[in-house]
Enzyme design. Sequence first.
Site, PDB file in Angstrom:
ATOM      1  N   ARG A   1       0.836  -1.221   0.000  1.00 50.73           N
ATOM      2  CA  ARG A   1       0.000   0.000   0.000  1.00 50.73           C
ATOM      3  C   ARG A   1       0.862   1.259   0.000  1.00 50.73           C
ATOM      4  NH1 ARG A   1      -2.993  -3.806  -0.280  1.00 50.73           N
ATOM      5  NH2 ARG A   1      -5.104  -3.963   0.511  1.00 50.73           N
TER       6      ARG A   1
ATOM      7  N   SER B   1     -10.775  -1.405   3.743  1.00 52.04           N
ATOM      8  CA  SER B   1      -9.947  -1.577   4.942  1.00 52.04           C
ATOM      9  C   SER B   1      -9.566  -0.190   5.451  1.00 52.04           C
ATOM     10  CB  SER B   1      -8.649  -2.319   4.610  1.00 52.04           C
ATOM     11  OG  SER B   1      -8.910  -3.617   4.196  1.00 52.04           O
TER      12      SER B   1
ATOM     13  N   GLU C   1      -5.055   3.119   6.604  1.00 49.98           N
ATOM     14  CA  GLU C   1      -4.811   3.061   5.166  1.00 49.98           C
ATOM     15  C   GLU C   1      -5.548   4.247   4.527  1.00 49.98           C
ATOM     16  OE1 GLU C   1      -5.822  -0.684   3.151  1.00 49.98           O
ATOM     17  OE2 GLU C   1      -6.120   0.442   1.317  1.00 49.98           O
TER      18      GLU C   1
HETATM   19  N1  EPU Z   1      -9.778 -11.524  10.493  1.00 45.74           N
HETATM   20  C1  EPU Z   1     -10.414 -11.654  11.698  1.00 45.74           C
HETATM   21  N2  EPU Z   1     -11.443 -10.829  11.999  1.00 45.74           N
HETATM   22  C2  EPU Z   1     -11.887  -9.895  11.128  1.00 45.74           C
HETATM   23  C3  EPU Z   1     -11.241  -9.743   9.892  1.00 45.74           C
HETATM   24  C4  EPU Z   1     -10.178 -10.570   9.588  1.00 45.74           C
HETATM   25  O1  EPU Z   1     -10.061 -12.492  12.524  1.00 45.74           O
HETATM   26  O2  EPU Z   1     -12.848  -9.192  11.484  1.00 45.74           O
HETATM   27  C5  EPU Z   1      -8.645 -12.430  10.166  1.00 45.74           C
HETATM   28  C6  EPU Z   1      -9.107 -13.775   9.648  1.00 45.74           C
HETATM   29  O3  EPU Z   1      -8.265 -14.756  10.181  1.00 45.74           O
HETATM   30  C7  EPU Z   1      -8.855 -13.695   8.152  1.00 45.74           C
HETATM   31  C8  EPU Z   1      -7.632 -12.794   8.109  1.00 45.74           C
HETATM   32  O4  EPU Z   1      -7.830 -11.878   9.185  1.00 45.74           O
HETATM   33  O5  EPU Z   1      -8.623 -14.945   7.629  1.00 45.74           O
HETATM   34  C9  EPU Z   1      -7.499 -12.017   6.811  1.00 45.74           C
HETATM   35  O6  EPU Z   1      -8.742 -11.361   6.534  1.00 45.74           O
HETATM   36  P1  EPU Z   1      -9.117 -10.930   5.033  1.00 45.74           P
HETATM   37  O7  EPU Z   1      -8.870 -12.055   4.099  1.00 45.74           O
HETATM   38  O8  EPU Z   1     -10.472 -10.335   5.063  1.00 45.74           O
HETATM   39  O9  EPU Z   1      -8.009  -9.863   4.700  1.00 45.74           O
HETATM   40  P2  EPU Z   1      -7.455  -8.591   5.478  1.00 45.74           P
HETATM   41  O10 EPU Z   1      -6.029  -8.854   5.803  1.00 45.74           O
HETATM   42  O11 EPU Z   1      -8.339  -8.223   6.599  1.00 45.74           O
HETATM   43  C10 EPU Z   1      -6.524  -7.463   3.319  1.00 45.74           C
HETATM   44  C11 EPU Z   1      -6.620  -6.157   2.591  1.00 45.74           C
HETATM   45  C12 EPU Z   1      -7.923  -6.049   1.824  1.00 45.74           C
HETATM   46  C13 EPU Z   1      -7.967  -7.199   0.836  1.00 45.74           C
HETATM   47  C14 EPU Z   1      -7.865  -8.516   1.617  1.00 45.74           C
HETATM   48  C15 EPU Z   1      -7.776  -9.705   0.700  1.00 45.74           C
HETATM   49  C16 EPU Z   1      -5.320  -4.584   3.868  1.00 45.74           C
HETATM   50  C17 EPU Z   1      -5.337  -3.389   4.760  1.00 45.74           C
HETATM   51  N3  EPU Z   1      -6.498  -5.066   3.530  1.00 45.74           N
HETATM   52  O12 EPU Z   1      -7.545  -7.486   4.321  1.00 45.74           O
HETATM   53  O13 EPU Z   1      -7.890  -4.836   1.087  1.00 45.74           O
HETATM   54  O14 EPU Z   1      -9.156  -7.185   0.080  1.00 45.74           O
HETATM   55  O15 EPU Z   1      -6.655  -8.527   2.409  1.00 45.74           O
HETATM   56  O16 EPU Z   1      -6.518  -9.732   0.100  1.00 45.74           O
HETATM   57  O17 EPU Z   1      -4.250  -5.045   3.490  1.00 45.74           O
HETATM   58  C18 EPU Z   1      -8.499  -2.544   1.196  1.00 45.74           C
HETATM   59  O18 EPU Z   1      -7.299  -2.294   1.188  1.00 45.74           O
HETATM   60  O19 EPU Z   1      -9.376  -1.641   1.256  1.00 45.74           O
HETATM   61  C19 EPU Z   1      -8.923  -3.937   1.198  1.00 45.74           C
HETATM   62  C20 EPU Z   1     -10.196  -4.292   1.311  1.00 45.74           C
END
Ligand code: EPU
Length: 338
Positions: free
Chosen positions: A165, A239, A334
């Site tokens: 990012r 996010s 972010e």
């Molecule tokens: N998780 C939780 N609780 C929650 C959310 C997530 O426990 O409420 C844990 C779960 O274990 C899950 C893991 O976090 O398996 C990862 O969650 P998710 O796949 O939803 O991904 P993220 O790391 O929360 C990032 C990006 C998203 C992107 C997704 C998929 C960032 C800041 N965010 O989210 O990007 O879509 O991965 O690759 O890196 C954005 O930047 O606006 C965005 C949506």
Amino acid sequence: MISRFNNYNLTHHNTFGLPASCDFFVEYDSVPDFQAFLRENPDFAQTPHFHIGGGSNLVFTDHYRGTILHSAIKGKEVNESADDVLIKVGAGEDWDGFVEWCVEHGYYGLENLSFIPGEVGASAVQNIGAYGVEAGDFIVEVEAVCLSTGELQTFDVQACKYAYRHSVFKAELSGKYAVTHVVFRLSKVFKPNYTYGALQATMVAKGIDAPTAQQLRAAVIEIRNAKLPHPSVLGSAGSFFMNPVVDEAMFLDIQKAYPQIPHYAAPQGVKISAGWLIEQCGWKGKRVGNVGVYDKQALVLVNYGGASGKDVKDLSLRIVADVKEKFGIELRPEANFI
Ligand code: EPU
């Protein structure tokens, strides 16, 4: 063409749907027109200004005393070779419209970045990412106009300094350039990338073991629809925080107390899921007045209607303080506060 407005309403220029306005709003749809605007306003770079894209990462906290710039540069120039293709895209093109067009035309690589709100120019500034792919992985060069000299410059991918990012346009060149075009190199040969947990699980659930690009795009859209609010239904900036990267020693300390902590290897240590940290602090699904933490993904702050930028900021500060107190980790937004 240049469109100029005074005292302009920005509510429809931020996916959070926050009420905001600016002294001046300037939109341009070609490089020469924008250069002419800069020649007519030679001190522009010294006056307060901020360049927006689709407004999907913005929190307006007040009336903006300055100029908000927006690119309406459209168009795609395609240069095909045997196995791949170079596509030069106008910064004002809708990101997901571009991804959809690529999949339809057999130009592959961006499928995992389907359904991300925003515009092409911002994708190159923010280095948008999802499901194991980042825009910077496919960018060859970025064209941008220098706001002080009006000169059109080309930045090759190294000069863009892409990281999680992050890009040079968010850091040392922040506020100095307007991205006008982005050149992507995509493949004409489809190689699906679905190693990311949620994506792989969706493929298994659907019984698909060799997905087509359309199937991969459809799966990404399905996951995003299930986890992230659609801006037309519920205001948000996707996010809200970045996933923090901590050093190995700190991670092992936290893991001792929370063995189930989701984590990933990262260049400078271990990346921890911010959504998980926020959920552990009891914030998931909580509402405070007109704002809250989304019940399906704790990394997303939402506007239930009628929220101000200050409401969003106050909520984010409470979350940052709680995560800091419980885990000793300082979350960084972010989203950009304007
Ligand atoms: N998780 C939780 N609780 C929650 C959310 C997530 O426990 O409420 C844990 C779960 O274990 C899950 C893991 O976090 O398996 C990862 O969650 P998710 O796949 O939803 O991904 P993220 O790391 O929360 C990032 C990006 C998203 C992107 C997704 C998929 C960032 C800041 N965010 O989210 O990007 O879509 O991965 O690759 O890196 C954005 O930047 O606006 C965005 C949506």
